[in-house]
Design a protein around this motif. Structure first.
Motif: not given
Ligand code: HEC
Length: 138
Positions: A31-34, A77, A81, A124-125, A128-129, A132
């Motif tokens: 899972v991506g990290s913002p 998303k 992507r 993915e990171d 995710s930013y 959000m």
């Protein structure tokens, strides 16, 4: 031990090492990290996103590409992507680099041959930013 024998031992050690490295980097991202995504978006040399785009919560960005503020309202998303992976699929003339493709590049330095600009995880990171809620940006 002969020189040839030594070389064989080293060849074995190295090939075992590479096998291990490949097993450690599965292509299925977490899972991506913002937070990581924000740092990546800001990197002018590696990703270069802010050279061309304005991004919510980040200092003034460039205007060569459309502002990415409000992106979640006009794109899913998955669509984003695909665009970031290879914008040429939608616009063959685009100036945006294909960040997750190894096809169709000319004069790639040998150290970078076969490598994508972003890893699957970095992509993915970044997503995710970008996806959000504005109120939650890190
Ligand atoms: C050299 C300039 C440039 C860079 C660098 C760049 N882009 Fe783009 N980007 C564009 C342009 C121009 C478009 C407009 C569509 C096209 O040309 O295909 C675009 C379109 C997009 C879109 C679709 C926007 C929409 O409104 O639907 C997204 C998402 C996007 N870029 C994300 C990124 C991300 C994330 C990065 C960094 C990893 C990045 N871009 C780096 C120029 C750039």
């Amino acid at each position: 031990m002969t020189v040839l024998g030594l070389a064989r031992v080293w060849a074995l050690v190295f090939s075992a090492g590479w096998g291990w490295a490949a097993a450690q980097s599965p292509e299925i991202p977490q899972v991506g990290s913002p937070e990581r995504g924000k740092a990546l978006l800001l990197q002018r040399q590696d990703s270069g996103c802010v050279l061309c785009h304005q991004v919510q919560g980040l200092p003034a960005g460039g205007a060569l590409g459309p502002s990415l503020v409000g992106l979640p309202e006009r794109s899913t998303k998955d669509q984003a992507r695909e665009r970031i992976a290879d914008a040429r699929r939608f616009n063959p003339q685009t100036i945006m680099p294909a960040y997750f493709s190894t096809e169709g590049f000319n004069n790639v330095a040998s150290a970078y041959k076969g490598q994508t600009i972003l890893t699957a995880q970095s992509l993915e990171d970044i997503l995710s930013y970008l996806f959000m809620p504005a109120s939650a940006t890190p």
